[in-house]
Design a protein around this motif. Structure first.
Motif, PDB file in Angstrom:
ATOM      1  N   ASP A 225       0.555   1.953  -2.435  1.00  0.00           N
ATOM      2  CA  ASP A 225       0.357   0.766  -1.603  1.00  0.00           C
ATOM      3  C   ASP A 225      -0.819   0.963  -0.644  1.00  0.00           C
ATOM      4  OD1 ASP A 225       2.496  -0.429  -2.847  1.00  0.00           O
ATOM      5  OD2 ASP A 225       3.934   0.091  -1.279  1.00  0.00           O
ATOM      6  N   ALA A 226      -0.895   2.150  -0.046  1.00  0.00           N
ATOM      7  CA  ALA A 226      -1.966   2.422   0.912  1.00  0.00           C
ATOM      8  C   ALA A 226      -3.331   2.419   0.239  1.00  0.00           C
ATOM      9  CB  ALA A 226      -1.718   3.765   1.599  1.00  0.00           C
ATOM     10  N   VAL A 227      -3.411   3.044  -0.923  1.00  0.00           N
ATOM     11  CA  VAL A 227      -4.677   3.084  -1.655  1.00  0.00           C
ATOM     12  C   VAL A 227      -5.087   1.677  -2.082  1.00  0.00           C
ATOM     13  CG1 VAL A 227      -5.755   3.838  -3.805  1.00  0.00           C
ATOM     14  CG2 VAL A 227      -4.462   5.467  -2.434  1.00  0.00           C
ATOM     15  N   GLY A 228      -4.112   0.856  -2.461  1.00  0.00           N
ATOM     16  CA  GLY A 228      -4.419  -0.503  -2.878  1.00  0.00           C
ATOM     17  C   GLY A 228      -4.913  -1.379  -1.748  1.00  0.00           C
ATOM     18  N   ALA A 229      -4.567  -1.018  -0.499  1.00  0.00           N
ATOM     19  CA  ALA A 229      -4.950  -1.843   0.645  1.00  0.00           C
ATOM     20  C   ALA A 229      -6.244  -1.408   1.318  1.00  0.00           C
ATOM     21  CB  ALA A 229      -3.823  -1.833   1.689  1.00  0.00           C
ATOM     22  N   VAL A 230      -6.720  -0.189   1.049  1.00  0.00           N
ATOM     23  CA  VAL A 230      -7.876   0.308   1.805  1.00  0.00           C
ATOM     24  C   VAL A 230      -9.145  -0.465   1.496  1.00  0.00           C
ATOM     25  CG1 VAL A 230      -7.032   2.651   2.112  1.00  0.00           C
ATOM     26  CG2 VAL A 230      -8.281   2.066   0.033  1.00  0.00           C
ATOM     27  N   SER A 231      -9.257  -1.002   0.281  1.00  0.00           N
ATOM     28  CA  SER A 231     -10.468  -1.749  -0.052  1.00  0.00           C
ATOM     29  C   SER A 231     -10.592  -3.008   0.800  1.00  0.00           C
ATOM     30  CB  SER A 231     -10.444  -2.132  -1.535  1.00  0.00           C
ATOM     31  OG  SER A 231      -9.296  -2.899  -1.826  1.00  0.00           O
ATOM     32  N   LYS A 232      -9.464  -3.527   1.266  1.00  0.00           N
ATOM     33  CA  LYS A 232      -9.486  -4.719   2.110  1.00  0.00           C
ATOM     34  C   LYS A 232      -9.690  -4.361   3.578  1.00  0.00           C
ATOM     35  CE  LYS A 232      -6.052  -6.784  -0.999  1.00  0.00           C
ATOM     36  NZ  LYS A 232      -4.668  -7.335  -1.092  1.00  0.00           N
ATOM     37  N   ASP A 233      -9.104  -3.267   4.013  1.00  0.00           N
ATOM     38  CA  ASP A 233      -9.119  -2.920   5.436  1.00  0.00           C
ATOM     39  C   ASP A 233     -10.268  -2.006   5.834  1.00  0.00           C
ATOM     40  OD1 ASP A 233      -6.790  -4.370   5.522  1.00  0.00           O
ATOM     41  OD2 ASP A 233      -5.505  -2.622   5.289  1.00  0.00           O
ATOM     42  N   GLY A 234     -10.970  -1.423   4.863  1.00  0.00           N
ATOM     43  CA  GLY A 234     -12.085  -0.540   5.190  1.00  0.00           C
ATOM     44  C   GLY A 234     -11.657   0.777   5.791  1.00  0.00           C
ATOM     45  N   GLU A 235     -10.437   1.219   5.500  1.00  0.00           N
ATOM     46  CA  GLU A 235      -9.954   2.480   6.038  1.00  0.00           C
ATOM     47  C   GLU A 235      -9.963   3.555   4.952  1.00  0.00           C
ATOM     48  OE1 GLU A 235      -6.863   1.238   9.531  1.00  0.00           O
ATOM     49  OE2 GLU A 235      -6.198   0.942   7.454  1.00  0.00           O
ATOM     50  N   THR A 236      -9.622   4.775   5.377  1.00  0.00           N
ATOM     51  CA  THR A 236      -9.581   5.909   4.457  1.00  0.00           C
ATOM     52  C   THR A 236      -8.153   6.429   4.365  1.00  0.00           C
ATOM     53  OG1 THR A 236     -11.842   6.554   4.969  1.00  0.00           O
ATOM     54  CG2 THR A 236     -10.439   8.230   3.968  1.00  0.00           C
ATOM     55  N   VAL A 237      -7.730   6.703   3.149  1.00  0.00           N
ATOM     56  CA  VAL A 237      -6.405   7.278   2.904  1.00  0.00           C
ATOM     57  C   VAL A 237      -6.568   8.756   2.591  1.00  0.00           C
ATOM     58  CG1 VAL A 237      -4.398   7.283   1.385  1.00  0.00           C
ATOM     59  CG2 VAL A 237      -5.447   5.122   2.051  1.00  0.00           C
ATOM     60  N   ALA A 238      -5.791   9.590   3.250  1.00  0.00           N
ATOM     61  CA  ALA A 238      -5.840  11.031   3.009  1.00  0.00           C
ATOM     62  C   ALA A 238      -4.421  11.564   2.831  1.00  0.00           C
ATOM     63  CB  ALA A 238      -6.535  11.765   4.146  1.00  0.00           C
ATOM     64  N   VAL A 239      -4.298  12.586   2.002  1.00  0.00           N
ATOM     65  CA  VAL A 239      -3.019  13.241   1.742  1.00  0.00           C
ATOM     66  C   VAL A 239      -3.135  14.710   2.084  1.00  0.00           C
ATOM     67  CG1 VAL A 239      -1.426  13.990  -0.067  1.00  0.00           C
ATOM     68  CG2 VAL A 239      -2.247  11.639  -0.038  1.00  0.00           C
ATOM     69  N   VAL A 290       2.039  14.745   3.647  1.00  0.00           N
ATOM     70  CA  VAL A 290       1.785  13.839   4.760  1.00  0.00           C
ATOM     71  C   VAL A 290       0.754  12.811   4.297  1.00  0.00           C
ATOM     72  CG1 VAL A 290       0.930  13.602   7.119  1.00  0.00           C
ATOM     73  CG2 VAL A 290       2.289  15.604   6.477  1.00  0.00           C
ATOM     74  N   LEU A 291       1.043  11.537   4.529  1.00  0.00           N
ATOM     75  CA  LEU A 291       0.120  10.454   4.193  1.00  0.00           C
ATOM     76  C   LEU A 291      -0.505   9.935   5.477  1.00  0.00           C
ATOM     77  CD1 LEU A 291      -1.129   8.364   2.294  1.00  0.00           C
ATOM     78  CD2 LEU A 291       0.961   7.008   2.532  1.00  0.00           C
ATOM     79  N   MET A 292      -1.833   9.911   5.503  1.00  0.00           N
ATOM     80  CA  MET A 292      -2.577   9.467   6.684  1.00  0.00           C
ATOM     81  C   MET A 292      -3.516   8.337   6.308  1.00  0.00           C
ATOM     82  SD  MET A 292      -3.517  13.276   8.131  1.00  0.00           S
ATOM     83  CE  MET A 292      -3.859  13.902   6.484  1.00  0.00           C
ATOM     84  N   VAL A 293      -3.610   7.342   7.179  1.00  0.00           N
ATOM     85  CA  VAL A 293      -4.546   6.236   7.005  1.00  0.00           C
ATOM     86  C   VAL A 293      -5.262   6.035   8.329  1.00  0.00           C
ATOM     87  CG1 VAL A 293      -4.826   3.807   6.415  1.00  0.00           C
ATOM     88  CG2 VAL A 293      -3.020   5.150   5.315  1.00  0.00           C
ATOM     89  N   ALA A 294      -6.591   6.103   8.311  1.00  0.00           N
ATOM     90  CA  ALA A 294      -7.362   5.985   9.547  1.00  0.00           C
ATOM     91  C   ALA A 294      -8.774   5.546   9.222  1.00  0.00           C
ATOM     92  CB  ALA A 294      -7.373   7.320  10.306  1.00  0.00           C
ATOM     93  N   ASP A 295      -9.562   5.263  10.277  1.00  0.00           N
ATOM     94  CA  ASP A 295     -10.967   4.938  10.082  1.00  0.00           C
ATOM     95  C   ASP A 295     -11.683   6.113   9.458  1.00  0.00           C
ATOM     96  OD1 ASP A 295     -10.510   2.506  11.271  1.00  0.00           O
ATOM     97  OD2 ASP A 295     -11.081   3.204  13.272  1.00  0.00           O
ATOM     98  N   SER A 333      -8.886  12.976   0.192  1.00  0.00           N
ATOM     99  CA  SER A 333      -8.928  11.555   0.518  1.00  0.00           C
ATOM    100  C   SER A 333      -9.242  10.757  -0.733  1.00  0.00           C
ATOM    101  CB  SER A 333      -9.976  11.276   1.592  1.00  0.00           C
ATOM    102  OG  SER A 333     -11.260  11.664   1.135  1.00  0.00           O
ATOM    103  N   HIS A 334      -9.027   9.459  -0.651  1.00  0.00           N
ATOM    104  CA  HIS A 334      -9.316   8.613  -1.807  1.00  0.00           C
ATOM    105  C   HIS A 334     -10.823   8.528  -2.009  1.00  0.00           C
ATOM    106  CE1 HIS A 334     -10.364   5.428   1.051  1.00  0.00           C
ATOM    107  NE2 HIS A 334     -10.895   4.773   0.028  1.00  0.00           N
ATOM    108  N   SER A 335     -11.208   8.333  -3.238  1.00  0.00           N
ATOM    109  CA  SER A 335     -12.616   8.297  -3.604  1.00  0.00           C
ATOM    110  C   SER A 335     -12.938   6.972  -4.269  1.00  0.00           C
ATOM    111  CB  SER A 335     -12.945   9.449  -4.573  1.00  0.00           C
ATOM    112  OG  SER A 335     -14.191   9.251  -5.190  1.00  0.00           O
ATOM    113  N   GLU A 336     -14.149   6.465  -4.046  1.00  0.00           N
ATOM    114  CA  GLU A 336     -14.555   5.215  -4.682  1.00  0.00           C
ATOM    115  C   GLU A 336     -14.590   5.357  -6.199  1.00  0.00           C
ATOM    116  OE1 GLU A 336     -18.196   3.888  -3.058  1.00  0.00           O
ATOM    117  OE2 GLU A 336     -17.406   3.555  -1.046  1.00  0.00           O
TER     118      GLU A 336
END
Length: 630
Positions: A225-239, A290-295, A333-336
């Protein structure tokens, strides 16, 4: 009217989401019913009342109905946020109030004209109330408002008309009104109960029973869910994946109860240190995530990784002592290029692997230099997930010889994978990945199926030995799977021996012991594999009844040149004899080792010197000829 089922406040978003799903289907139906009902009523009173009441007012109403139905139909294709759902529910209640009030006023106006002498107006109101109840029952406020505002004015006019037929119609409408309210309450209570029940089931399926943290399944879905939303919010997901260094020694030395205590304390520390993170989960064993979402520019990822290493280095308090551990942390972190949840987890796992290989007690980000290992892992993962075609796993068989008779006593089934892209993949590598990606069940059944099917054609005195993974041991369906394959191929379970390692017993010792006891009751024998490679194998010999013990090959290597090595192996063989578990020496590589092990009283021998693993045809030939050892 009071609702009898109390809903915990934390489940309110789930209830609202369920209400929205129901309304998204039912509201367009409601508007369709009202549309048809209104047209029929207009037709029945046309010419009896002014055009304002038979055409203009219903025309405005019908336009509003069409617009609102179109809006709800459009909502079938969206998945709104919690805030939007709350807004939709409130707006639906408000609009229902206006629409129902308008219907009530229009109905009263019709009753004041000659058209009121016909039964169509009360029938229209009754039918409309029933339809509203059915379609709005998941949103009681809207249902109550609609029924009350549309029927009350008509009921009052009918009851005060002085006409017996109209009074009777008013009484009937009042009874319908009361029954509708009761039905709405009943239906809504049922909806609440279903939400609560579903939440309880979900809590069991998505939580770790020991620590109370979310489990791997919950973490994976949250990450997706977090990875699917980052493209809209401009944030970075890291594990961040965390593995406790030295945890196995605690289980071995102090017992599993102490190990569980450490895991509970570790979970509490992680929750406290990561209170601003999206999720903290226990993936299994001593591995956390741990799942992190931040700028993208935020330093929270590095700070969190450092904090995790420091937190796990503090002493853990047990009943009789304080113990120090450390932690290895891998971050990614997620990658383009590949932002899937599987890719993020795989990169973090590769980073964790690199940290542990470097000694642990540190954190590391996934680096591009690790890409080759990641690519290999992803190829293996995807191949294991494929069902058509299934992975081309081949089973080979290595003979195990009886020392006294020097003949083959049984064969050990070994999995080999010659991957079309990667070539030969070591079993330890693909089995570990299969366990981590929940592909092990299908893989184990494939291996057991091939081995048992082949062994069914051997001499009935020759046994079959197959390795059983830790994940297999934790599944209640494993004994049934093995027995069903034996029945399918007419293979005597008494000829089958399953091998388990000390490591495979660690994840859930009590469940593993129950599973092994169940297998032994069916006649299947149980062997402890790689004895001597761990810290507390003797402990397992005390707690689980083993039919055979296989001595780790590392202990055999030096028995020719080292007196201490010979004494150690001799002690193990004597220990096995004392507990009634015959011994098998693995990785016998030369004639001198054969002679020494025979002199020490070892029961069986296995190794490349005696015979390397062979294909099924050769194994059948050897089994039926019972070839002597070299």
């Amino acid at each position: 009217m009071k609702f009898t089922v109390n809903l915990p406040s934390q489940l309110l978003p789930e209830l609202q989401a369920e209400q929205f799903r129901n309304l998204r289907t039912q509201v367009p139906t409601l508007y369709g019913v009202l549309l048809i009902n209104t047209i029929v009523l207009c037709y029945s009173v046309y010419g009896s009342v002014p055009a304002l009441l038979s055409l203009v007012v219903p025309g405005i109403f019908l336009s509003l109905v069409v617009v609102r139905a179109a809006i709800w139909l459009a909502r079938k294709r969206i998945s709104p946020s919690e805030a939007r759902i709350t807004h939709y529910l409130r707006s639906t209640t408000v609009i229902a109030a206006f629409v129902s009030l308008g219907l009530g006023v229009w109905s009263v106006a019709l009753l004041r004209w000659d058209a009121g002498d016909t039964p169509f107006v009360p029938l229209f109101i009754a039918f409309g109330a029933i339809a509203c109840t059915y379609c709005l029952s998941s949103l009681p406020r809207a249902a109550f408002t609609t029924v009350f505002l549309s029927t009350t004015p008509v009921i009052v006019v009918l009851l005060t008309s002085g006409v017996h037929m109209k009074i009777a119609a008013g009484v009937n409408l009042l009874l319908i009104f009361l029954l509708i309210l009761r039905l709405v309450v009943h239906q809504f209570n049922y909806l609440i109960e279903s939400v609560i029940s579903r939440s309880e089931v979900k809590a069991l399926a998505y939580s770790d029973p020991l620590t109370g943290l979310p489990n791997r399944r919950a973490f994976t879905e949250c990450l997706e869910d977090a990875v699917g939303a980052v493209s809209k919010d401009g944030e970075t997901v890291a594990v961040a994946l965390i593995d406790l260094d030295g945890f196995k020694a605690i289980n071995d030395t102090f017992g599993h109860a102490s190990g569980d205590d450490v895991l509970i304390q570790a979970a509490a520390r992680l929750q406290k240190a990561c209170k601003d993170c999206r999720m903290v989960a226990r993936l299994g064993g001593d591995e956390f995530a741990v799942l992190m979402v931040a700028d993208e520019t935020s330093e929270i990822f590095n700070d969190t990784g450092t904090t995790l290493v420091l937190e796990m280095s503090r002493p853990f308090a047990l009943s009789e002592s304080n113990l120090r551990l450390s932690a290895s942390v891998g971050l990614a972190s997620h990658s383009e290029l590949d932002a899937s949840a599987l890719a993020v987890m795989s990169r973090a796992d590769v980073a964790l692997y690199e940290v542990k290989n470097s000694g642990g007690k540190a954190m590391s980000w996934f680096l591009p230099s690790m890409a080759a290992r990641l690519k290999r892992r992803i190829i293996i993962e995807q191949s294991l997930r494929e069902s058509n075609p299934a992975p081309t796993i081949e089973v080979v068989f290595q003979p195990i010889f009886d020392v006294q008779t020097k003949k083959i006593a049984c064969f050990e089934a070994l999995a080999r994978w010659n991957h079309p892209q990667l070539g030969l993949i070591p079993p330890l590598e693909f089995i570990e990945i299969a366990e981590q990606t929940d592909s092990i069940a299908a893989l184990s059944e494939q291996i057991f199926d091939a081995a048992i099917r082949e062994a069914a054609g051997w001499d009935s005195t020759i046994g079959l030995s197959i390795n059983l993974s830790g994940v297999d041991l934790s599944r209640a369906s494993t004994p049934l799977m093995i027995l069903s394959l034996c029945n399918r191929y007419g293979f005597d379970p008494g000829r089958l021996e399953v091998e388990v390692t000390e490591t495979s017993l660690l994840s859930d010792f009590d469940t593993a012991r129950e599973q092994l006891d169940l297998l032994r009751k069916t006649g299947i024998r149980v062997a402890l594999d790689d004895f001597g490679s761990g810290f507390a194998s003797i402990t397992y010999l005390q707690q689980i009844k083993f039919d055979r013990v296989k001595i780790d090959g590392a202990l055999i290597a030096d028995i020719i040149h080292s007196r201490d090595a010979r004494r150690l192996v001799q002690g193990i063989i004597q220990l096995c004899s004392a507990i009634g578990a015959p011994s098998t020496a693995e990785k016998v590589e030369c004639k001198e080792q054969v002679a020494v092990l025979g002199g020490l009283g070892c029961d069986r021998l296995q190794g490349y010197f005696l015979c390397p693993p062979v294909l099924a045809d050769k194994a059948r030939e050897l089994a039926n000829s019972r070839q002597l050892a070299a």
